[in-house]
Design a protein around this motif. Structure first.
Motif, short mmCIF file in Angstrom:
data_model
loop_
_atom_site.label_atom_id
_atom_site.label_comp_id
_atom_site.label_asym_id
_atom_site.label_seq_id
_atom_site.Cartn_x
_atom_site.Cartn_y
_atom_site.Cartn_z
N LEU A 51 2.64 -39.88 -28.15
CA LEU A 51 3.23 -39.33 -26.91
C LEU A 51 4.65 -38.64 -27.13
O LEU A 51 5.29 -39.19 -27.62
N PRO A 75 -3.20 -39.14 -31.34
CA PRO A 75 -2.18 -38.29 -30.31
C PRO A 75 -1.08 -39.18 -30.45
O PRO A 75 -0.91 -40.26 -30.23
N MET A 87 1.99 -35.75 -19.05
CA MET A 87 2.19 -36.06 -20.38
C MET A 87 1.92 -35.07 -21.53
O MET A 87 1.03 -34.15 -21.13
N TYR A 141 1.05 -34.85 -25.27
CA TYR A 141 0.92 -35.67 -26.83
C TYR A 141 0.71 -34.45 -28.02
O TYR A 141 0.29 -33.26 -27.68
N LEU A 180 -6.95 -40.81 -18.09
CA LEU A 180 -5.99 -39.76 -18.50
C LEU A 180 -7.20 -38.59 -18.34
O LEU A 180 -8.34 -38.74 -19.00
N GLU A 240 1.44 -44.29 -18.97
CA GLU A 240 1.52 -43.88 -20.01
C GLU A 240 0.62 -44.84 -21.22
O GLU A 240 0.08 -45.89 -20.77
N GLN A 241 0.00 -43.97 -21.96
CA GLN A 241 -1.08 -44.74 -23.00
C GLN A 241 -0.41 -44.48 -24.32
O GLN A 241 -0.06 -43.08 -24.61
N TYR A 242 -0.72 -45.21 -25.19
CA TYR A 242 -0.21 -45.10 -26.58
C TYR A 242 -1.73 -45.17 -27.39
O TYR A 242 -2.36 -46.14 -27.40
N GLY A 253 2.40 -48.10 -16.30
CA GLY A 253 0.97 -47.96 -16.64
C GLY A 253 0.42 -46.49 -16.48
O GLY A 253 -0.70 -46.39 -17.05
N TYR A 277 6.63 -37.27 -20.94
CA TYR A 277 6.12 -37.83 -19.91
C TYR A 277 6.72 -37.32 -18.64
O TYR A 277 8.01 -37.72 -18.60
N ARG A 289 -2.68 -49.27 -22.44
CA ARG A 289 -1.72 -48.76 -21.46
C ARG A 289 -0.64 -49.96 -21.36
O ARG A 289 -0.80 -51.06 -21.55
N TYR A 319 -3.41 -46.93 -11.99
CA TYR A 319 -3.31 -45.71 -12.51
C TYR A 319 -4.71 -45.38 -12.89
O TYR A 319 -5.36 -46.23 -13.72
#
Lengths: 116, 116
Positions: free
Chosen positions: B46, B44, B34, B36, B104, A104-106, A102, B49, A97, B101
């Motif tokens: 991104l 995945p 989001m 992906y 997901l 968004e996750q990659y 916060g 978003y 994160r 947050y």
């Protein structure tokens, strides 16, 4: 920016052994990382949430003694699969994160684990 | 009923077509949405978003969120063979205190093939 790496990309191990997978955030500090498992043609299943400096939070049904997670620094989390069994064979993916974004996750590129 | 529903497809379109991918959800607390893209055996990536309702455009991609209908969409214009992948919708909410947050929640993923 927001690059996440994983190592190794593929690993084969024998039943009963342990294997460690590393997840690193390369260009940002990640206070929170996540570990997912993905079966072929299926969506991602969250296994646990890893917070730097504290114990991981495991999802229901995930054995914490089998899947050991350590988030020792702001850029590194590790997942250790202990006493591996062929049923543990899967695609394991981590994500991180971004602190100021916060929600968004990659994701990392994933690790293919095969237990023979 | 799953929290997030996504038609798994597969979806096959000719190059240049407009692609519409959709997800519905049941949790009204979701605020962050989001999309992906996941290529085979990769993590995945991104794509888009969106916070709350509305549209967001980025190049050939447009994300739409309709919170009143609990429905989100991703449109791909002028689709290319390189767009062939699995597309996953994901969403999250703030925790009860609004201080962090949540995790997901993913849809099942839609497999898209764009043929020349």
């Amino acid at each position: 920016g927001a690059v996440v790496s994983q190592h190794p990309s593929r690993v084969i191990c024998k039943s009963g052994t342990s294997v460690k997978i590393e997840c690193r955030s390369l260009d940002f500090q990640a206070t929170t990382m996540f570990w997912y498992r993905q079966f072929p043609k299926k969506s991602l299943m969250l296994m646990a949430t890893s917070n730097e400096g504290s114990k991981a939070t495991y999802e229901q049904g995930v054995e914490k003694d089998k899947f050991l997670i350590n988030h020792a620094s702001l850029t590194l989390s590790t997942l250790t699969v202990t006493s591996a069994h062929p049923e543990d064979s899967s695609f394991y993916i981590c994500s991180a994160r971004v602190p100021d974004r916060g929600y968004e996750q990659y994701f990392g590129p994933g690790t293919r684990l095969t237990v023979t | 009923q799953k929290e997030v529903e996504q038609d798994p497809g597969p979806l096959s379109v000719p190059e240049g077509a407009i692609v519409s991918l959709n997800c519905t959800y049941s949790n009204s607390a979701f605020q962050y949405f989001m999309w992906y893209r996941q290529y085979s055996r990769k993590g995945p990536e991104l794509l888009m978003y969106t916070y709350s309702s509305g549209n967001k455009e980025d190049g050939r991609f447009t994300a739409q969120v309709d919170k009143s209908s609990k429905y989100i969409s991703l449109f791909i214009r002028d689709s290319q063979p390189s767009d062939s992948a699995t597309y996953l919708c994901a969403m999250s909410a703030r925790n009860a205190g609004g201080t962090s947050y949540g995790k997901l929640t993913f849809g099942q993923g839609t497999i898209l093939t764009v043929h020349p």
